[in-house]
Design a protein around this motif. Structure first.
Motif, PDB file in Angstrom:
ATOM      1  N   PRO A 256      26.052  31.729  36.405  1.00  0.00           N
ATOM      2  CA  PRO A 256      27.458  31.421  36.705  1.00  0.00           C
ATOM      3  C   PRO A 256      28.347  31.355  35.469  1.00  0.00           C
ATOM      4  O   PRO A 256      29.504  31.757  35.525  1.00  0.00           O
ATOM      5  CB  PRO A 256      27.397  30.061  37.388  1.00  0.00           C
ATOM      6  N   LEU A 257      27.822  30.866  34.352  1.00  0.00           N
ATOM      7  CA  LEU A 257      28.650  30.795  33.143  1.00  0.00           C
ATOM      8  C   LEU A 257      28.995  32.182  32.618  1.00  0.00           C
ATOM      9  O   LEU A 257      30.104  32.420  32.135  1.00  0.00           O
ATOM     10  CB  LEU A 257      27.959  29.977  32.061  1.00  0.00           C
ATOM     11  N   GLY A 258      28.066  33.100  32.730  1.00  0.00           N
ATOM     12  CA  GLY A 258      28.335  34.479  32.314  1.00  0.00           C
ATOM     13  C   GLY A 258      29.383  35.139  33.188  1.00  0.00           C
ATOM     14  O   GLY A 258      30.254  35.850  32.706  1.00  0.00           O
ATOM     15  N   ARG A 259      29.301  34.875  34.499  1.00  0.00           N
ATOM     16  CA  ARG A 259      30.303  35.441  35.405  1.00  0.00           C
ATOM     17  C   ARG A 259      31.673  34.834  35.165  1.00  0.00           C
ATOM     18  O   ARG A 259      32.695  35.528  35.208  1.00  0.00           O
ATOM     19  CB  ARG A 259      29.870  35.236  36.847  1.00  0.00           C
ATOM     20  N   LEU A 260      31.713  33.537  34.901  1.00  0.00           N
ATOM     21  CA  LEU A 260      32.994  32.890  34.623  1.00  0.00           C
ATOM     22  C   LEU A 260      33.603  33.424  33.334  1.00  0.00           C
ATOM     23  O   LEU A 260      34.810  33.683  33.259  1.00  0.00           O
ATOM     24  CB  LEU A 260      32.816  31.374  34.549  1.00  0.00           C
ATOM     25  N   ARG A 261      32.769  33.634  32.333  1.00  0.00           N
ATOM     26  CA  ARG A 261      33.263  34.204  31.074  1.00  0.00           C
ATOM     27  C   ARG A 261      33.775  35.630  31.294  1.00  0.00           C
ATOM     28  O   ARG A 261      34.781  36.031  30.730  1.00  0.00           O
ATOM     29  CB  ARG A 261      32.153  34.196  30.037  1.00  0.00           C
ATOM     30  N   ARG A 262      33.075  36.374  32.140  1.00  0.00           N
ATOM     31  CA  ARG A 262      33.510  37.739  32.452  1.00  0.00           C
ATOM     32  C   ARG A 262      34.856  37.730  33.172  1.00  0.00           C
ATOM     33  O   ARG A 262      35.726  38.553  32.903  1.00  0.00           O
ATOM     34  CB  ARG A 262      32.453  38.431  33.304  1.00  0.00           C
ATOM     35  N   VAL A 263      35.053  36.792  34.089  1.00  0.00           N
ATOM     36  CA  VAL A 263      36.325  36.680  34.800  1.00  0.00           C
ATOM     37  C   VAL A 263      37.451  36.382  33.821  1.00  0.00           C
ATOM     38  O   VAL A 263      38.519  36.999  33.872  1.00  0.00           O
ATOM     39  CB  VAL A 263      36.244  35.607  35.909  1.00  0.00           C
ATOM     40  N   VAL A 264      37.219  35.452  32.904  1.00  0.00           N
ATOM     41  CA  VAL A 264      38.248  35.111  31.917  1.00  0.00           C
ATOM     42  C   VAL A 264      38.559  36.313  31.033  1.00  0.00           C
ATOM     43  O   VAL A 264      39.724  36.608  30.742  1.00  0.00           O
ATOM     44  CB  VAL A 264      37.812  33.889  31.076  1.00  0.00           C
ATOM     45  N   THR A 265      37.528  37.047  30.645  1.00  0.00           N
ATOM     46  CA  THR A 265      37.735  38.233  29.813  1.00  0.00           C
ATOM     47  C   THR A 265      38.521  39.298  30.570  1.00  0.00           C
ATOM     48  O   THR A 265      39.430  39.912  30.017  1.00  0.00           O
ATOM     49  CB  THR A 265      36.379  38.800  29.363  1.00  0.00           C
ATOM     50  N   LEU A 266      38.178  39.497  31.841  1.00  0.00           N
ATOM     51  CA  LEU A 266      38.902  40.491  32.633  1.00  0.00           C
ATOM     52  C   LEU A 266      40.346  40.065  32.883  1.00  0.00           C
ATOM     53  O   LEU A 266      41.239  40.914  32.966  1.00  0.00           O
ATOM     54  CB  LEU A 266      38.182  40.740  33.962  1.00  0.00           C
ATOM     55  N   LEU A 267      40.589  38.771  33.020  1.00  0.00           N
ATOM     56  CA  LEU A 267      41.963  38.295  33.197  1.00  0.00           C
ATOM     57  C   LEU A 267      42.812  38.569  31.960  1.00  0.00           C
ATOM     58  O   LEU A 267      44.007  38.826  32.055  1.00  0.00           O
ATOM     59  CB  LEU A 267      41.980  36.800  33.509  1.00  0.00           C
ATOM     60  N   ARG A 268      42.188  38.521  30.800  1.00  0.00           N
ATOM     61  CA  ARG A 268      42.922  38.743  29.550  1.00  0.00           C
ATOM     62  C   ARG A 268      43.066  40.220  29.191  1.00  0.00           C
ATOM     63  O   ARG A 268      43.850  40.554  28.310  1.00  0.00           O
ATOM     64  CB  ARG A 268      42.210  38.042  28.397  1.00  0.00           C
ATOM     65  N   ASP A 269      42.298  41.073  29.822  1.00  0.00           N
ATOM     66  CA  ASP A 269      42.307  42.495  29.494  1.00  0.00           C
ATOM     67  C   ASP A 269      43.570  43.151  30.042  1.00  0.00           C
ATOM     68  O   ASP A 269      43.781  43.187  31.254  1.00  0.00           O
ATOM     69  CB  ASP A 269      41.072  43.163  30.086  1.00  0.00           C
ATOM     70  N   PRO A 270      44.416  43.689  29.185  1.00  0.00           N
ATOM     71  CA  PRO A 270      45.668  44.305  29.663  1.00  0.00           C
ATOM     72  C   PRO A 270      45.445  45.611  30.420  1.00  0.00           C
ATOM     73  O   PRO A 270      46.344  46.078  31.106  1.00  0.00           O
ATOM     74  CB  PRO A 270      46.464  44.545  28.381  1.00  0.00           C
ATOM     75  N   ARG A 271      44.258  46.199  30.313  1.00  0.00           N
ATOM     76  CA  ARG A 271      43.986  47.457  31.020  1.00  0.00           C
ATOM     77  C   ARG A 271      43.589  47.243  32.471  1.00  0.00           C
ATOM     78  O   ARG A 271      43.505  48.202  33.223  1.00  0.00           O
ATOM     79  CB  ARG A 271      42.876  48.215  30.290  1.00  0.00           C
ATOM     80  N   MET A 272      43.351  46.020  32.865  1.00  0.00           N
ATOM     81  CA  MET A 272      42.977  45.720  34.247  1.00  0.00           C
ATOM     82  C   MET A 272      44.197  45.828  35.155  1.00  0.00           C
ATOM     83  O   MET A 272      45.316  45.544  34.730  1.00  0.00           O
ATOM     84  CB  MET A 272      42.402  44.304  34.361  1.00  0.00           C
ATOM     85  N   PRO A 273      43.993  46.224  36.414  1.00  0.00           N
ATOM     86  CA  PRO A 273      45.118  46.273  37.357  1.00  0.00           C
ATOM     87  C   PRO A 273      45.703  44.873  37.568  1.00  0.00           C
ATOM     88  O   PRO A 273      45.002  43.868  37.487  1.00  0.00           O
ATOM     89  CB  PRO A 273      44.486  46.791  38.644  1.00  0.00           C
ATOM     90  N   ARG A 274      46.969  44.828  37.823  1.00  0.00           N
ATOM     91  CA  ARG A 274      47.659  43.537  37.954  1.00  0.00           C
ATOM     92  C   ARG A 274      47.310  42.792  39.239  1.00  0.00           C
ATOM     93  O   ARG A 274      47.201  41.580  39.244  1.00  0.00           O
ATOM     94  CB  ARG A 274      49.164  43.744  37.899  1.00  0.00           C
ATOM     95  N   LEU A 275      47.147  43.520  40.326  1.00  0.00           N
ATOM     96  CA  LEU A 275      46.941  42.870  41.619  1.00  0.00           C
ATOM     97  C   LEU A 275      45.706  41.968  41.648  1.00  0.00           C
ATOM     98  O   LEU A 275      45.812  40.818  42.076  1.00  0.00           O
ATOM     99  CB  LEU A 275      46.903  43.918  42.733  1.00  0.00           C
ATOM    100  N   PRO A 276      44.524  42.407  41.209  1.00  0.00           N
ATOM    101  CA  PRO A 276      43.383  41.481  41.207  1.00  0.00           C
ATOM    102  C   PRO A 276      43.586  40.291  40.277  1.00  0.00           C
ATOM    103  O   PRO A 276      43.168  39.172  40.577  1.00  0.00           O
ATOM    104  CB  PRO A 276      42.208  42.343  40.736  1.00  0.00           C
TER     105      PRO A 276
END
Length: 92
Positions: free
Chosen positions: A5-25
């Protein structure tokens, strides 16, 4: 990356900060967090504690899952790991 779970939470935080990710998710995760702390609920916790907290948890879980899956799809389309490149950029 950390397993579990900690790895997934860290991945979520990283994806939230990534400007290349789509805005809607990303916005859906933020809206799910706002809904979690909001006093307005579909099923109030005071009337039914089990289902009151369950709707919050399910909404948050679904938004995290959508964000992670759209990150994986973006990685596959780019042919590289978005998380690793972003993770290196975010480290001090």
């Amino acid at each position: 990356m950390l397993p579990g779970p900690l790895g997934r939470l860290r991945r979520v935080v990283t994806l939230l900060r990534d400007p290349r990710m789509p805005r809607l998710p990303r916005y859906l995760v933020l809206l799910a967090l706002v809904y979690l702390v909001s006093p307005v609920d579909f099923v109030p916790e005071l009337l039914n504690p089990v289902f009151g907290y369950l709707d919050d948890a399910v909404l948050l879980w679904l938004s995290f899952r959508w964000l992670i899956r759209s990150g994986q799809a973006r990685e596959e389309a780019a042919g590289a790991r978005v998380v690793e490149t972003t993770d290196r950029r975010l480290r001090p």
